[in-house]
Design an enzyme around this catalytic site. Structure first.
Site, PDB file in Angstrom:
ATOM      1  N   ASP A 199       0.863  -1.184   0.000  1.00 16.03           N
ATOM      2  CA  ASP A 199       0.000   0.000   0.000  1.00 16.03           C
ATOM      3  C   ASP A 199       0.897   1.231   0.000  1.00 16.03           C
ATOM      4  O   ASP A 199       1.930   1.262   0.688  1.00 16.03           O
ATOM      5  CB  ASP A 199      -0.876   0.024   1.255  1.00 16.03           C
ATOM      6  N   HIS A 269       4.357  -7.587  -0.132  1.00 12.64           N
ATOM      7  CA  HIS A 269       3.983  -8.876  -0.691  1.00 12.64           C
ATOM      8  C   HIS A 269       4.707  -9.114  -2.014  1.00 12.64           C
ATOM      9  O   HIS A 269       5.291  -8.186  -2.598  1.00 12.64           O
ATOM     10  CB  HIS A 269       2.476  -8.943  -0.904  1.00 12.64           C
ATOM     11  N   SER A 401       7.982   3.251   4.603  1.00 16.53           N
ATOM     12  CA  SER A 401       9.266   3.325   3.919  1.00 16.53           C
ATOM     13  C   SER A 401       9.040   3.244   2.408  1.00 16.53           C
ATOM     14  O   SER A 401       8.052   3.781   1.908  1.00 16.53           O
ATOM     15  CB  SER A 401      10.208   2.224   4.396  1.00 16.53           C
TER      16      SER A 401
END
Length: 432
Positions: A199, A269, A401
């Site tokens: 995200d 992911h 980050s």
């Protein structure tokens, strides 16, 4: 002048006030000499050398006395606040000078080496370790909801997506940051061969040109510096580093940068089905990676600590790099328990490799047990590396980050993105 003197003397003891009064009135005699002896050196010098007599002398002595009283109330200047104020004024002046829009076609204005070195000297690694310890402190049950609610309000966290919405469930800040999502809130795009690993916001994307990658528009960094030397690949000096990564001349090298803000979901992911062959850990700085800093600091992603996972996908070379930032010294990869980031000491320019092919301890153990071994997130370790399935959980950050994807693909690959757009795990990045 009298009013000023009354205000200045309001907090002075009666004996000191009498002393100043006698001095200003120009009294002579033994009493005056005794009082003068307790005055400052500058006042004695003013009284004894070259000071006019009469009314002019009284005015002069009054001014000196007021200044001496004011000086006693003012705090003595300290080095650190003085440096902060001076540095802030300098940066403000530089911002004022450069606030005009750059001319069309002109290169973006970046920080000077001196400014980068000054920023680099800040103890961001120490602060990040302290923040990491604070995240592990268990909060009292009654304090959890107010603290987490403030964080949710500040960064716009959507707790309706969390697997556990009850704020009292999270014992510390670290558990709250690494909260898991409900299974159905991140569906995987079926029409795209590449999906978002996290995200966040799309910072930049495009083709890699001349072994230079753009971290933001017009600000680049070296591909070789970012990934490090590639062992086992062609070392033909006539070919560029970029060409050495490509398995076919019919392909190009592409990149995309996803910036994770503090309020975003902190896990990352697998963006496709691929095989991880090498983990390379680069210790380094922990400067902020927000878009404003990325526009100013050239090669920011090469200076910061990062963990690069590289291997192969259906079209050739593939790499996913997790870049650390201020308060994000902790980068965790689920299938690599040996990885330790943000160590107190490190050698500048060094990196640490771990191969998942052939000699990896985990792979050898897996081969003894039948050739494969399960790893968290749907990955499989085998003699050819760690196989990750599309959408599988790979790792997590301690706070927001950046994720950088570098991958080989046919020349007709196209991105379905816009700069600065919001994106979530599972949404398509591009297609063939």
């Amino acid at each position: 002048m009298a009013a000023v003197l009354r205000r200045a003397c309001s907090g002075v003891s009666s004996s000191n006030l009498r002393q100043v009064t006698l001095t200003m009135c120009g009294f002579s005699g033994v009493h005056h000499v005794t009082r003068v002896s307790s005055l400052s050196y500058s006042q004695q010098r003013a009284l004894n050398t070259g000071v006019p007599s009469g009314p002019r002398r009284s005015v002069f002595q009054m001014v000196c006395s007021v200044l001496e009283i004011c000086r006693s109330f003012l705090p003595r200047p300290r080095t650190l606040p003085l440096l902060l104020v001076t540095g802030g004024g300098y940066l403000g002046y530089q911002h004022y000078k450069g606030r005009g829009q750059p001319e069309e076609g002109a290169p973006p204005r970046t920080a000077t080496p001196t400014q980068v070195a000054l920023y680099h000297s800040f103890p961001t690694r120490l602060l990040s370790r302290a923040w990491g310890r604070l995240n592990g402190v268990e909060l009292p049950t009654w304090l959890r909801k107010p603290v987490y609610s403030l964080y949710i309000w500040t960064f716009g966290v959507n707790m309706q997506e969390a697997a556990v919405e009850d704020l009292h469930h999270y014992r510390n800040l670290g558990e709250f940051f690494r909260r898991q999502l409900k299974p159905a809130v991140r569906p995987l795009c079926a029409s795209s061969c590449l999906i978002s690993p996290a995200d966040g916001r799309i910072l930049h994307f495009g083709r890699v040109q001349n072994s230079q990658v753009e971290q933001v528009k017009g600000v680049t960094y070296s591909l070789e510096h970012f990934l490090g030397p590639q062992r086992g690949r062609s070392q033909d000096a006539s070919r560029s580093f970029q060409d050495q990564l490509l398995s076919s001349p019919q392909n190009d090298l592409f990149h995309v940068v996803v910036y994770l803000a503090p309020g975003d979901y902190h896990c990352f992911h697998s963006p496709t089905d691929w095989r991880v062959e090498l983990r390379r850990h680069f210790p380094g700085s922990l400067m902020s990676v927000n878009p404003g800093v990325a526009r100013l600091v050239k090669e920011l992603f090469c200076l910061n600590e990062r963990v690069a996972l590289s291997g192969q996908w259906q079209h050739g070379f593939f790499s996913l790099t997790a870049v650390g930032a201020t308060n994000v010294g902790s980068i965790r990869v689920y299938f690599d328990q040996d990885l330790q980031t943000n160590a107190p000491r490190y050698s500048k320019g060094s990196f640490h490799d771990r191969s998942y092919v052939a000699l990896d301890d985990q792979v050898l153990k897996a081969a003894d047990e039948g050739g494969v071994a399960s790893v968290k997130g749907g990955g499989v370790a085998s003699g050819e590396g760690v196989v990750l399935q599309r959408g599988a959980a790979v790792g997590e950050f301690n706070l927001g980050s950046t994720i950088v994807l570098l991958f080989e693909a046919p020349k007709d690959f196209s991105f379905d993105l816009q700069p600065g757009q919001r994106i979530r795990v599972g949404e398509g990045l591009g297609s063939l």
